[in-house]
Design an enzyme around this catalytic site. Structure first.
Site, PDB file in Angstrom:
ATOM      1  CE  LYS A 212      -4.360  -1.972   1.322  1.00 48.10           C
ATOM      2  NZ  LYS A 212      -5.442  -2.135   2.322  1.00 48.10           N
ATOM      3  NE  ARG A 247      -7.686  -8.386   0.242  1.00 48.53           N
ATOM      4  CZ  ARG A 247      -7.181  -7.667  -0.763  1.00 48.53           C
ATOM      5  NH1 ARG A 247      -6.100  -6.876  -0.545  1.00 48.53           N
ATOM      6  NH2 ARG A 247      -7.705  -7.706  -1.970  1.00 48.53           N
TER       7      ARG A 247
HETATM    8  N1  HH2 Z   1     -10.473  -6.845   4.184  1.00 43.23           N
HETATM    9  C1  HH2 Z   1      -9.711  -6.124   3.332  1.00 43.23           C
HETATM   10  N2  HH2 Z   1      -9.998  -6.118   2.013  1.00 43.23           N
HETATM   11  C2  HH2 Z   1      -9.225  -5.376   1.144  1.00 43.23           C
HETATM   12  N3  HH2 Z   1      -9.531  -5.351  -0.182  1.00 43.23           N
HETATM   13  C3  HH2 Z   1      -8.770  -4.616  -1.056  1.00 43.23           C
HETATM   14  C4  HH2 Z   1      -7.671  -3.898  -0.577  1.00 43.23           C
HETATM   15  C5  HH2 Z   1      -6.846  -3.124  -1.543  1.00 43.23           C
HETATM   16  O1  HH2 Z   1      -5.828  -3.926  -2.055  1.00 43.23           O
HETATM   17  P1  HH2 Z   1      -5.881  -4.574  -3.530  1.00 43.23           P
HETATM   18  O2  HH2 Z   1      -7.014  -5.526  -3.602  1.00 43.23           O
HETATM   19  O3  HH2 Z   1      -4.566  -5.108  -3.876  1.00 43.23           O
HETATM   20  O4  HH2 Z   1      -6.136  -3.326  -4.493  1.00 43.23           O
HETATM   21  P2  HH2 Z   1      -7.429  -2.954  -5.296  1.00 43.23           P
HETATM   22  O5  HH2 Z   1      -8.488  -2.678  -4.284  1.00 43.23           O
HETATM   23  O6  HH2 Z   1      -6.993  -1.762  -6.091  1.00 43.23           O
HETATM   24  O7  HH2 Z   1      -7.799  -4.139  -6.172  1.00 43.23           O
HETATM   25  N4  HH2 Z   1      -7.339  -3.895   0.746  1.00 43.23           N
HETATM   26  C6  HH2 Z   1      -8.117  -4.628   1.625  1.00 43.23           C
HETATM   27  C7  HH2 Z   1      -7.840  -4.667   3.045  1.00 43.23           C
HETATM   28  O8  HH2 Z   1      -6.887  -4.025   3.546  1.00 43.23           O
HETATM   29  N5  HH2 Z   1      -8.655  -5.408   3.844  1.00 43.23           N
END
Ligand code: HH2
Length: 271
Positions: A212, A247
């Site tokens: 992040k 995660r």
């Molecule tokens: N429970 C939970 N869910 C999440 N989903 C997405 C993201 C963001 O990360 P990523 O999926 O890699 O990015 P994007 O939302 O752009 O797909 N962070 C979290 C988190 O910190 N906690």
């Protein structure tokens, strides 16, 4: 020390902040999920809509088209792995559960879609109650708190009570402070520094620091792929504070780091 779980991220999106487009193709997403499971991910979090700051919403039909084939295939090929769907739509979650998902990861804390709470309770699946200030489109515009940890704790305690009243079993619930969801760098650091106050609520705590932007601000690493060291550091510290679900994008490296840290922290811990 209770065992920890690595939740591997499978973003079936063109625009996820760190790996958008890489796993947008169904076969590529399935291959990636298999690799994450082989590397030690006990849970695979399949998402069809980016939640990054400023992300555009994805129509339900398109989100279903993206995630269902991947969840179906992975659930069939990985009977011992928990498939999670990262969605805020109850219709997508319901279809994902029908396809084999046993975990609903809704970044709104089951508040966005009025049908979501009842669905999670009725289908008796695991879920994550996550704190987010505002919504992805606007959440990073100057978030302000008096005491971010205390306010996140109150929110999570309220969502926990609502979920339990709706019939969601306690053992199905994970809590997540929502690192990066309406927080400044300092807010994220405070949440990690005082994570024990979130752990003290009771349920398993999930953290999502992987790649992040606050890690980039602290390390000067503009490329999210260059943030593995910061991701490892924050996950190991979260383990020490009592978090148990992690995660992450780089499941193998994080699993190894946590396995070593777990032994240091609790010599009797069986890895
Ligand atoms: N429970 C939970 N869910 C999440 N989903 C997405 C993201 C963001 O990360 P990523 O999926 O890699 O990015 P994007 O939302 O752009 O797909 N962070 C979290 C988190 O910190 N906690």
């Amino acid at each position: 020390m209770p065992a920890f779980e690595v939740m591997g991220v499978v973003n079936v999106t063109p625009d996820s902040f760190s790996d958008g487009g890489e796993w947008f193709d169904r076969d590529a997403a399935v291959r990636h999920g298999l690799e994450l499971a082989a590397a030690g991910a006990a849970i695979l979090d399949v998402g069809g809509e980016s939640t990054r700051p400023g992300a555009d919403p994805v129509p339900e039909a398109e989100e279903l088209r993206r995630v269902l084939p991947v969840i179906e295939e992975l659930a069939a090929r990985l009977p011992d792995t928990t498939l999670s769907v990262d969605t805020t739509k109850a219709a997508v979650a319901a279809a994902a559960i029908d396809a084999g998902a046993r975990y609903v990861n809704d970044v709104t804390g089951l508040r966005g879609d009025p049908e979501m709470l009842a669905l999670v309770a009725e289908r008796d699946v695991r879920c994550c109650l996550m704190h987010m200030r505002g919504e992805p489109r606007t959440m990073q515009r100057d978030p302000v708190y008096d005491d971010v940890v205390a306010e996140v704790r109150v929110f999570l305690e309220e969502r926990l009570a609502v979920a339990r009243t709706a019939g969601v079993r306690a053992e199905r619930i994970d809590l997540d402070p929502g690192v990066g969801f309406g927080k400044t760098v300092e807010h994220n650091l405070a949440l990690l520094r005082r994570l024990d106050e979130i752990v003290a609520i009771g349920p398993r705590v999930l953290v999502g620091t992987s790649r992040k932007s606050f890690l980039g601000r602290l390390t000067g690493r503009d490329d999210p792929r260059q943030r593995l060291a910061g991701t490892i550091a924050t996950n190991v510290l979260a383990l020490a504070a009592g978090a148990r679900v992690f995660r992450v994008h780089d499941a193998g490296a994080i699993r190894d780091a946590l396995a070593v840290a777990a032994r240091v922290l609790d010599p009797d811990d069986a890895v």
